[in-house]
Design an enzyme around this catalytic site. Structure first.
Site, PDB file in Angstrom:
ATOM      1  N   ASP A  33     -11.796   9.464  -3.298  1.00  0.00           N
ATOM      2  CA  ASP A  33     -13.052  10.228  -3.297  1.00  0.00           C
ATOM      3  C   ASP A  33     -12.927  11.415  -4.228  1.00  0.00           C
ATOM      4  O   ASP A  33     -13.893  12.134  -4.428  1.00  0.00           O
ATOM      5  CB  ASP A  33     -13.325  10.758  -1.890  1.00  0.00           C
TER       6      ASP A  33
ATOM      7  N   GLU B  79       4.911   4.569   4.097  1.00  0.00           N
ATOM      8  CA  GLU B  79       4.466   5.865   4.629  1.00  0.00           C
ATOM      9  C   GLU B  79       5.665   6.715   5.004  1.00  0.00           C
ATOM     10  O   GLU B  79       6.614   6.226   5.616  1.00  0.00           O
ATOM     11  CB  GLU B  79       3.568   5.629   5.855  1.00  0.00           C
TER      12      GLU B  79
ATOM     13  N   LYS C 194      -3.604  21.323  -8.013  1.00  0.00           N
ATOM     14  CA  LYS C 194      -3.014  22.343  -8.909  1.00  0.00           C
ATOM     15  C   LYS C 194      -2.210  21.695 -10.027  1.00  0.00           C
ATOM     16  O   LYS C 194      -1.454  20.759  -9.809  1.00  0.00           O
ATOM     17  CB  LYS C 194      -2.118  23.293  -8.112  1.00  0.00           C
TER      18      LYS C 194
ATOM     19  N   THR D 173     -10.517   2.251   4.380  1.00  0.00           N
ATOM     20  CA  THR D 173      -9.495   3.027   5.067  1.00  0.00           C
ATOM     21  C   THR D 173     -10.220   3.954   6.046  1.00  0.00           C
ATOM     22  O   THR D 173     -11.443   4.083   6.015  1.00  0.00           O
ATOM     23  CB  THR D 173      -8.676   3.883   4.079  1.00  0.00           C
ATOM     24  N   GLU D 174      -9.468   4.637   6.903  1.00  0.00           N
ATOM     25  CA  GLU D 174     -10.079   5.574   7.849  1.00  0.00           C
ATOM     26  C   GLU D 174     -10.831   6.681   7.102  1.00  0.00           C
ATOM     27  O   GLU D 174     -11.967   7.009   7.443  1.00  0.00           O
ATOM     28  CB  GLU D 174      -9.001   6.217   8.748  1.00  0.00           C
ATOM     29  N   TYR D 175     -10.189   7.252   6.094  1.00  0.00           N
ATOM     30  CA  TYR D 175     -10.824   8.288   5.275  1.00  0.00           C
ATOM     31  C   TYR D 175     -12.123   7.779   4.666  1.00  0.00           C
ATOM     32  O   TYR D 175     -13.151   8.428   4.698  1.00  0.00           O
ATOM     33  CB  TYR D 175      -9.902   8.679   4.106  1.00  0.00           C
ATOM     34  N   GLU D 176     -12.011   6.594   4.087  1.00  0.00           N
ATOM     35  CA  GLU D 176     -13.143   6.028   3.366  1.00  0.00           C
ATOM     36  C   GLU D 176     -14.362   5.885   4.282  1.00  0.00           C
ATOM     37  O   GLU D 176     -15.480   6.254   3.911  1.00  0.00           O
ATOM     38  CB  GLU D 176     -12.746   4.664   2.791  1.00  0.00           C
TER      39      GLU D 176
ATOM     40  N   GLU E 154       0.853  -1.194   0.000  1.00  0.00           N
ATOM     41  CA  GLU E 154       0.000   0.000   0.000  1.00  0.00           C
ATOM     42  C   GLU E 154       0.885   1.238   0.000  1.00  0.00           C
ATOM     43  O   GLU E 154       1.735   1.416   0.875  1.00  0.00           O
ATOM     44  CB  GLU E 154      -0.920   0.021   1.228  1.00  0.00           C
TER      45      GLU E 154
ATOM     46  N   ASP F 139      -3.134  11.945  -1.954  1.00  0.00           N
ATOM     47  CA  ASP F 139      -3.262  13.400  -2.064  1.00  0.00           C
ATOM     48  C   ASP F 139      -3.563  13.763  -3.521  1.00  0.00           C
ATOM     49  O   ASP F 139      -2.811  13.404  -4.426  1.00  0.00           O
ATOM     50  CB  ASP F 139      -1.933  14.030  -1.622  1.00  0.00           C
TER      51      ASP F 139
END
Lengths: 229, 229
Positions: free
Chosen positions: B154, B69, B122, B192-195, B44, B118
């Site tokens: 997302d 990470e 831009k 995931t946590e975000y998901e 990952e 991320d």
């Protein structure tokens, strides 16, 4: 199967032999003789009221255009629009897209346009979607190897389905955008009637280019030779 | 460049030699000796707090997992989560994804996961997006020919960009969905946590599989031989 709701429609269509050739099958493979030139041929599959294709024909006199449409109620409006503009590089095929191979020879078409096609959201109707692999196989056969399909839709489900089908059938995907009107690809974009309405409502338009699988195969070859050097 | 905000972090990480091997470069091409088996390796890229990768490691003891990470503040939480679960098929690489080729040999990885990377919206930051063609070229080199990248996000802009980059780099796109949690592909999905947060807010999750270009090349070959028969 042709739907003929109004009596006399065929006769009405027959009054425009150049704009609506009813003997289109006879020109398969020799549309250049019909138009009297060797210009590229671009075909919109599902023309509706014809704003898109008549505008393109007006803007690009060196391309021959076809609007393919089954429903005479909308087709007749496209035909009258084209007649008023006195265009000689545009014709309409009053046929079922299913039968497209009867009207064009292999490699005779330079570009297909699919604009806001019916999404047929139910799974059991998937084969009716104009980007189903069975349709893609037909288009591929008729396209020049340098040719491409341009797809526009407001329907997320249809777009998602189409991307998967294009990829599966080895078309080369390019210029995918989920918001055409806020993208770099909007330059030169010609709107359909639906599109103008949807954009007016602030809706997003999905669009992509699916280039003929020969172009993907060529890129694969190129990649291979680059790696082996 | 490694960011080291807190003094003693390296020392803290060093207390987990199995979970956070700080000499990862030495194992390049021989992670099987590190794990003591020949199981497939899944990586990952951008693990964050590690919910995704620790859950997968728990569910699939016959696969070796890596969470890559850079940021130690989140990494240490992932490490502690993994430690509590006493997993022996999971390690973390405290490195910059940019340097991934220093840690894995060509063909050593079976699958890459990119989760909620991320988006770098831009244009001038496009090269930092983890699906930029420069990154894709790296992943391609490290993946087995049967391998694939799985992307979840997302962010519509990042998804659009990624599809274009995958197609351009001749990955074979599959299972594209614009709404994972209302699709057939949700089965077996690990969040995931975000998901979990996004899905709780009713947001849609984009997801696709990009199979190694060798698989696309094989399909092209197969197509060719079928047409020439």
């Amino acid at each position: 199967m042709r739907l003929r709701k109004k009596p006399g429609v065929r006769e009405a269509m027959a009054t425009y032999p150049k704009l609506v050739p009813l003997n289109g099958e006879e020109y398969k493979g020799k549309w250049n003789s019909f138009f009297g030139n060797d210009n590229p041929i671009h075909v919109e599959l599902g023309t509706g009221k014809g704003n898109f294709i008549t505008t393109l024909a007006e803007q690009n006199p060196d391309i021959n255009y076809f609007g393919v449409e089954l429903y005479e109620e909308v087709l007749i409006r496209a035909v009258k629009k084209a007649e008023a503009k006195e265009l000689n590089n545009l014709s309409f095929l009053w046929i079922n897209i299913q039968d497209i191979e009867k009207y064009f020879a292999p490699g005779e078409v330079d570009k297909f346009y699919l604009n806001f096609s019916d999404p047929w959201p139910k799974k059991r109707h998937a084969r009716r979607r104009l980007t189903h692999s069975e349709f893609l196989t037909k288009y591929k056969g008729l396209l020049k190897p340098e040719g491409a399909i341009q797809l526009k839709t407001d329907n997320e489900g249809l777009f998602q389905f189409s991307l998967n089908q294009f990829a599966q059938e080895l078309f080369l995907l390019k210029e995918i955008t989920f918001d055409l009107h806020n993208s770099e690809y909007v330059e030169g974009n010609v709107m359909t009637e639906y599109e103008a309405k949807f954009v007016g409502q602030g809706m997003k338009i999905f669009r992509c280019i699916a280039a003929h699988p020969a172009q993907l195969a060529a890129k694969v070859e190129e990649q291979k030779s680059r790696t082996s050097v």
